[in-house]
Design an enzyme around this catalytic site. Structure first.
Site, PDB file in Angstrom:
ATOM      1  N   LYS A 209       5.096 -13.133  25.071  1.00  0.00           N
ATOM      2  CA  LYS A 209       7.086 -13.859  25.729  1.00  0.00           C
ATOM      3  C   LYS A 209       6.472 -13.267  27.321  1.00  0.00           C
ATOM      4  O   LYS A 209       7.073 -14.548  27.496  1.00  0.00           O
ATOM      5  CB  LYS A 209       7.431 -11.967  26.428  1.00  0.00           C
ATOM      6  CG  LYS A 209       8.360 -11.105  26.578  1.00  0.00           C
ATOM      7  CD  LYS A 209       8.770  -9.848  26.159  1.00  0.00           C
ATOM      8  CE  LYS A 209       9.547  -9.476  27.404  1.00  0.00           C
ATOM      9  NZ  LYS A 209       9.479  -8.017  27.477  1.00  0.00           N
ATOM     10  N   GLU A 215      -5.215 -12.510  25.993  1.00  0.00           N
ATOM     11  CA  GLU A 215      -5.815 -12.072  24.639  1.00  0.00           C
ATOM     12  C   GLU A 215      -5.622 -13.452  23.601  1.00  0.00           C
ATOM     13  O   GLU A 215      -6.314 -14.140  23.000  1.00  0.00           O
ATOM     14  CB  GLU A 215      -5.710 -10.458  23.678  1.00  0.00           C
ATOM     15  CG  GLU A 215      -6.692  -9.784  24.030  1.00  0.00           C
ATOM     16  CD  GLU A 215      -5.634  -8.701  25.123  1.00  0.00           C
ATOM     17  OE1 GLU A 215      -5.235  -9.370  26.127  1.00  0.00           O
ATOM     18  OE2 GLU A 215      -6.184  -7.784  25.160  1.00  0.00           O
ATOM     19  N   GLY A 269       8.462  -5.567  24.099  1.00  0.00           N
ATOM     20  CA  GLY A 269       7.766  -6.553  23.080  1.00  0.00           C
ATOM     21  C   GLY A 269       7.629  -6.367  22.099  1.00  0.00           C
ATOM     22  O   GLY A 269       7.925  -6.261  20.745  1.00  0.00           O
ATOM     23  N   ARG A 270       7.508  -4.543  22.230  1.00  0.00           N
ATOM     24  CA  ARG A 270       7.147  -4.010  20.288  1.00  0.00           C
ATOM     25  C   ARG A 270       8.486  -3.600  19.453  1.00  0.00           C
ATOM     26  O   ARG A 270       8.778  -2.541  18.874  1.00  0.00           O
ATOM     27  CB  ARG A 270       6.668  -1.863  20.897  1.00  0.00           C
ATOM     28  CG  ARG A 270       7.763  -1.697  22.080  1.00  0.00           C
ATOM     29  CD  ARG A 270       6.780  -0.015  22.814  1.00  0.00           C
ATOM     30  NE  ARG A 270       7.807   0.747  23.675  1.00  0.00           N
ATOM     31  CZ  ARG A 270       7.199  -0.158  25.215  1.00  0.00           C
ATOM     32  NH1 ARG A 270       6.886  -0.770  25.316  1.00  0.00           N
ATOM     33  NH2 ARG A 270       7.964   1.083  26.265  1.00  0.00           N
ATOM     34  N   GLU A 355       3.845   4.272  23.461  1.00  0.00           N
ATOM     35  CA  GLU A 355       3.753   3.711  24.020  1.00  0.00           C
ATOM     36  C   GLU A 355       4.850   3.968  25.384  1.00  0.00           C
ATOM     37  O   GLU A 355       4.946   3.407  26.029  1.00  0.00           O
ATOM     38  CB  GLU A 355       3.884   1.781  24.341  1.00  0.00           C
ATOM     39  CG  GLU A 355       3.231   1.039  25.069  1.00  0.00           C
ATOM     40  CD  GLU A 355       3.209  -0.255  24.901  1.00  0.00           C
ATOM     41  OE1 GLU A 355       1.781  -0.888  24.904  1.00  0.00           O
ATOM     42  OE2 GLU A 355       3.937  -1.046  24.354  1.00  0.00           O
ATOM     43  N   HIS A 386      -6.725  12.108  -0.256  1.00  0.00           N
ATOM     44  CA  HIS A 386      -8.417  12.206  -0.701  1.00  0.00           C
ATOM     45  C   HIS A 386      -8.951  12.484   0.262  1.00  0.00           C
ATOM     46  O   HIS A 386     -10.532  12.337   0.621  1.00  0.00           O
ATOM     47  CB  HIS A 386      -8.523  10.697  -1.650  1.00  0.00           C
ATOM     48  CG  HIS A 386      -8.084  11.587  -3.607  1.00  0.00           C
ATOM     49  ND1 HIS A 386      -8.150  11.960  -4.538  1.00  0.00           N
ATOM     50  CD2 HIS A 386      -6.312  10.925  -3.811  1.00  0.00           C
ATOM     51  CE1 HIS A 386      -7.570  11.754  -5.112  1.00  0.00           C
ATOM     52  NE2 HIS A 386      -6.365  11.758  -4.887  1.00  0.00           N
ATOM     53  N   LYS A 513      -6.520  -3.331  32.131  1.00  0.00           N
ATOM     54  CA  LYS A 513      -6.679  -5.111  32.370  1.00  0.00           C
ATOM     55  C   LYS A 513      -6.785  -5.014  33.428  1.00  0.00           C
ATOM     56  O   LYS A 513      -7.657  -6.223  33.138  1.00  0.00           O
ATOM     57  CB  LYS A 513      -5.091  -5.218  31.973  1.00  0.00           C
ATOM     58  CG  LYS A 513      -4.742  -5.004  31.077  1.00  0.00           C
ATOM     59  CD  LYS A 513      -2.972  -6.259  30.542  1.00  0.00           C
ATOM     60  CE  LYS A 513      -1.711  -5.561  29.519  1.00  0.00           C
ATOM     61  NZ  LYS A 513      -0.097  -6.326  29.986  1.00  0.00           N
TER      62      LYS A 513
HETATM   63  C1  G6Q Z   1       5.467  -3.875  23.746  1.00  0.00           C
HETATM   64  C2  G6Q Z   1       3.959  -4.263  25.260  1.00  0.00           C
HETATM   65  C3  G6Q Z   1       2.644  -5.315  24.459  1.00  0.00           C
HETATM   66  C4  G6Q Z   1       2.827  -6.109  24.974  1.00  0.00           C
HETATM   67  C5  G6Q Z   1       1.942  -7.558  24.616  1.00  0.00           C
HETATM   68  C6  G6Q Z   1       2.118  -8.732  23.857  1.00  0.00           C
HETATM   69  O1  G6Q Z   1       6.293  -3.944  24.409  1.00  0.00           O
HETATM   70  O2  G6Q Z   1       4.820  -4.919  25.712  1.00  0.00           O
HETATM   71  O3  G6Q Z   1       2.669  -4.664  23.755  1.00  0.00           O
HETATM   72  O4  G6Q Z   1       4.095  -6.543  23.221  1.00  0.00           O
HETATM   73  O5  G6Q Z   1       1.044  -6.854  25.971  1.00  0.00           O
HETATM   74  O6  G6Q Z   1       1.996  -9.196  26.255  1.00  0.00           O
HETATM   75  P1  G6Q Z   1       2.581 -10.982  25.537  1.00  0.00           P
HETATM   76  O7  G6Q Z   1       3.894 -10.974  24.257  1.00  0.00           O
HETATM   77  O8  G6Q Z   1       3.195 -10.904  26.692  1.00  0.00           O
HETATM   78  O9  G6Q Z   1       2.190 -11.362  25.050  1.00  0.00           O
END
Ligand code: G6Q
Length: 521
Positions: A209, A215, A269-270, A355, A386, A513
């Protein structure tokens, strides 16, 4: 308009629930059932292909009435209205929360900054459809003229967990493309993925986003370098696409702006798998199945928006969870899907729920003196029977559980499915009703173990009274999966409203971070 600031513990309903808890905290589920003959029926809701049996919870009708009163005093109706209409309910980031708009195929206009966002959603879906169909049909060619065989989703957190979970869940509906997910900055992760890939036939979907995530950018850069070992700069356009809001950063990375699928700030994002973040889903199972996923979620949205709280599945699940979290002091909840396809659902929901509601400051910026977000964990049945279920059955903790199952299997191995469902129902029964001393005594006697009765008996007793919800769909389809995910999205929304927190920011992930940057430099 922002959400209201209502301290749940100051409501009338909370006080009544506190007294009521004292009345029923020791009541055994056996007693709840024996004193309420139609309990199983009365505490079961059926909505189309979904049935929720919540009868094996430590509640009675008074509990439910008081919990609904708590929802009313928390002004849940007003909050739901604001959620769906695009009010700035993510106040700390000054954003609307509109993942529900992504699956709203109606003509209803949804306005952000005086503009209707629906046309942009439709346009993006159309672009996803055209692109997915080209890649799946082989019309989209790699730099040496070969069709694509492999898709690699490069993203993390919300840009990885949702698509990965859904692609795994819908494996039965999958086409010939091999789908891979790279997320961890651990270089061994990306190395393992690329080692068997052919750059000529692989398509990379960079999902970020912000397009600033360490990463994702590291993995994308490593992959680009690997790609350029055999291909040239102008070939990037045939092999790299991006999903993002950050056009400038994408261009700088070298991805053709024609290959960009937009995202918006009003999608967290989530909660983004319904947007172009779901491109790897659409590529893996085809656009029509992706659309069915959206339709399923939309049906759950309609149910959630329009159903009175007493019969509203996400609302009931949320309220029952609040009951355990805040009155029984339960800290964790287990998600137990009886389908190997849903093996990634617990970790997906860990992010969505933890989160969102792992907060300790209320909507007034004040420290909270009651419990909020639950700890989510789980795994698939029957495997976990199990493994960790010993603790759930006979440990000292009360762990509310969600059993998720499907009446029909996909491949039709009848005997397997009968056994799977037998275990599914048996677990909830064992948890709820346990096994008494008398029953164990009889058992040992029948098994010719009379001499061991004195030594073994206490260890074989199951106290029971362990709560569970049984969430059963007719069949695992893209549509039922969409419904299931949306059900949990709304459950966590309701809990955030009651706990008076802002569910849609995640400042808690920032400090680590920042410090990592410091250590890296
Ligand atoms: C979700 C968070 C988080 C996010 C990641 C990736 O709600 O905001 O998990 O999706 O940090 O972020 P980007 O899509 O910006 O790389």
């Amino acid at each position: 308009m922002a959400l209201k600031n209502i301290n749940p513990t100051k409501t009338q309903a909370w006080k009544q629930l506190t007294d009521h808890f004292e009345d029923i905290k020791d009541t055994h589920l056996k007693e709840f059932f024996s004193t309420h003959p139609n309990r199983a029926e009365d505490f079961t809701l059926a909505v189309d292909d979904l049935t929720l049996d919540y009868s094996k919870n430590r509640i009675n009708q008074t509990t439910l009435d008081l919990l609904v009163a708590l929802a009313n005093e928390s002004e849940l109706t007003d909050a739901i209205e604001k959620y769906f209409s695009g009010d700035i309910i993510n106040s700390t980031e000054q954003r609307a929360v509109l993942h529900t708009a992504l699956r709203d195929a109606s003509d209803r206009e949804i306005m952000i900054d005086n503009a209707n966002i629906k046309p942009a959603i439709k346009q993006t879906l159309d672009k996803m459809q055209v692109f997915s169909e080209k890649v799946i049909s082989g019309q989209w060619k790699g730099y040496t003229g070969k069709a694509i065989t492999d898709i690699v989703n490069i993203g993390i957190g919300g840009s990885d967990l949702g698509p990965d979970m859904v692609v795994t869940a819908l494996q039965y509906y999958k086409n010939h493309l091999n789908t891979h997910f790279v997320s961890n900055v651990d270089g061994d992760h990306v190395s393992e993925i690329i080692k068997n890939l052919n750059p000529e036939t692989t398509l990379f979907v960079v999902v970020s986003k912000t397009f600033t995530t360490q990463e994702t950018l590291s993995n994308a850069t490593t992959i680009k370098e690997w790609f350029l070992n055999t291909a040239s700069e102008e070939d990037i356009a045939k092999h790299f696409v991006a999903v993002s809001t950050n056009l400038a950063a994408i261009s700088e990375f070298g991805i053709d702006t024609d290959n960009v699928f937009p995202m918006w700030n009003w999608v967290g994002g989530r909660f983004s798998l319904w947007s172009a973040v779901g491109l790897s889903i659409s590529l893996s199972v085809g656009f029509q199945n992706f659309k069915s996923l959206l339709e399923g979620a939309s049906e759950m949205d309609t149910h959630f928006k329009n159903t009175p709280f007493q019969e509203n599945i996400p609302v009931l699940l949320a309220l029952i969870s609040v009951w355990y979290n805040n009155f029984f002091d339960c800290e964790t909840e287990a998600i137990l899907p009886y389908s190997q396809y849903l093996s990634k659902l617990p970790s997906y929901l860990q992010q969505a729920i933890m989160e969102s509601n792992g907060k300790s400051v209320d909507r007034d910026g004040k420290s909270i003196n009651y419990q909020t977000g639950t700890i989510i964990w789980g795994s698939t049945g029957t495997n976990m029977q199990h493994a960790f279920m010993q603790l759930v059955h006979q440990g000292t903790k009360v762990i509310p559980t969600d059993f998720i199952g499907f009446e029909t299997s996909l491949y039709g191995l009848e005997d397997h499915h009968k056994k799977l469902l037998a275990n599914y129902y048996a677990q909830t029964e064992a948890l709820a009703f346990g096994k008494t001393k008398e029953e164990v005594h009889l058992d040992l006697k029948f098994n010719n173990q009379t001499s061991q009765i004195n030594t073994l008996l206490p260890f074989k007793v199951f106290e029971g009274n362990k709560p569970s919800n049984t969430i059963t769909f007719q069949k695992l389809t893209p549509k039922s999966l969409g419904k299931l995910i949306a059900m949990y999205e709304h459950k966590l929304f309701v809990q955030g409203i009651i706990w008076n927190v802002f569910s849609y920011d995640q400042f808690g992930v920032e400090l680590g971070k920042e410090l990592a940057h410091k250590y890296y430099n």
